[in-house]
Scaffold this motif. Structure first.
Motif, PDB file in Angstrom:
ATOM      1  N   PHE A   1      -0.857 -69.149  40.550  1.00 23.65           N
ATOM      2  CA  PHE A   1      -0.690 -69.026  41.995  1.00 23.65           C
ATOM      3  C   PHE A   1      -1.722 -68.058  42.567  1.00 23.65           C
ATOM      4  CE2 PHE A   1       3.605 -69.857  40.347  1.00 23.65           C
ATOM      5  CZ  PHE A   1       3.976 -70.935  41.127  1.00 23.65           C
TER       6      PHE A   1
ATOM      7  N   LYS B   1       1.811 -65.551  49.981  1.00 24.13           N
ATOM      8  CA  LYS B   1       1.394 -66.885  49.528  1.00 24.13           C
ATOM      9  C   LYS B   1       2.034 -67.220  48.188  1.00 24.13           C
ATOM     10  CE  LYS B   1      -3.007 -66.971  51.960  1.00 24.13           C
ATOM     11  NZ  LYS B   1      -4.469 -67.057  51.800  1.00 24.13           N
TER      12      LYS B   1
ATOM     13  N   ALA C   1       4.561 -70.420  47.577  1.00 22.05           N
ATOM     14  CA  ALA C   1       4.187 -71.433  46.593  1.00 22.05           C
ATOM     15  C   ALA C   1       5.190 -71.509  45.448  1.00 22.05           C
ATOM     16  CB  ALA C   1       2.787 -71.144  46.056  1.00 22.05           C
TER      17      ALA C   1
ATOM     18  N   THR D   1       0.967 -78.863  47.224  1.00 17.70           N
ATOM     19  CA  THR D   1       1.476 -77.506  47.383  1.00 17.70           C
ATOM     20  C   THR D   1       0.324 -76.526  47.575  1.00 17.70           C
ATOM     21  OG1 THR D   1       3.350 -78.056  45.961  1.00 17.70           O
ATOM     22  CG2 THR D   1       2.919 -75.720  46.334  1.00 17.70           C
ATOM     23  N   GLN D   2       0.320 -75.853  48.703  1.00 20.41           N
ATOM     24  CA  GLN D   2      -0.730 -74.871  48.967  1.00 20.41           C
ATOM     25  C   GLN D   2      -0.507 -73.629  48.118  1.00 20.41           C
ATOM     26  OE1 GLN D   2      -0.696 -74.130  53.159  1.00 20.41           O
ATOM     27  NE2 GLN D   2      -1.856 -75.977  53.617  1.00 20.41           N
ATOM     28  N   ASN D   3      -1.603 -72.991  47.732  1.00 18.55           N
ATOM     29  CA  ASN D   3      -1.614 -71.742  46.960  1.00 18.55           C
ATOM     30  C   ASN D   3      -1.112 -71.899  45.528  1.00 18.55           C
ATOM     31  OD1 ASN D   3      -2.633 -70.186  49.176  1.00 18.55           O
ATOM     32  ND2 ASN D   3      -0.605 -70.391  50.068  1.00 18.55           N
ATOM     33  N   LEU D   4      -0.888 -73.121  45.094  1.00 11.97           N
ATOM     34  CA  LEU D   4      -0.663 -73.401  43.677  1.00 11.97           C
ATOM     35  C   LEU D   4      -2.019 -73.853  43.147  1.00 11.97           C
ATOM     36  CD1 LEU D   4       1.047 -73.793  41.148  1.00 11.97           C
ATOM     37  CD2 LEU D   4       1.678 -76.048  42.005  1.00 11.97           C
TER      38      LEU D   4
END
Length: 93
Positions: A10, A16, A20, A80-83
Motif C-alpha cells: 500500500f 491512503k 485502501a 483500488t486506489q493506493n493498492l
C-alpha cells in the motif's frame, strides 16, 4: 474453500493506507473470502518505483477463498486506489 496468502503493498500515507486496506477487506468480504490472519510488515523501500512511490507499506493476509473467485478479486484490486501491488499464493496442505 482454499487457503491463500495475500501479500499487499500500500501507499505509506496513513489516510491512503487506511482507505485502501479497508477497500481490500471489503472486496474480500464481497466475494465470500474470510480473512484468517492479518500481519503488518511495516514500511519498506521498494526495489523499483511503483506509481511514483519509493516506499510501501507491506501487509500479509491469510485468507480462505473460493479458487474460482480469485480472478474476480484481482480484477477489483486493479480498481483500488493506493493498492500498489498484490500477490496471491496458494498454501499447500
Amino acid at each position: 474453500m482454499r487457503k491463500y496468502e495475500l501479500m499487499t503493498v500500500f501507499s505509506t500515507e496513513e489516510d491512503k493506507f487506511k482507505a485502501a486496506s479497508d477497500a481490500v477487506r471489503s472486496v474480500l468480504a464481497n466475494f465470500g473470502a474470510k480473512i484468517d490472519k492479518e500481519e503488518s510488515y511495516g514500511d519498506r523501500d521498494l526495489t523499483y518505483v511503483i506509481e511514483k512511490q519509493k516506499r510501501g507499506r507491506f501487509v500479509l493476509f491469510t485468507v480462505s477463498a473460493n479458487p474460482a473467485k480469485i480472478t474476480e478479486i484481482e480484477s477489483q484490486f486493479k480498481l483500488t486506489q493506493n493498492l500498489l501491488k498484490w500477490l496471491f499464493v496458494k498454501i499447500e496442505d
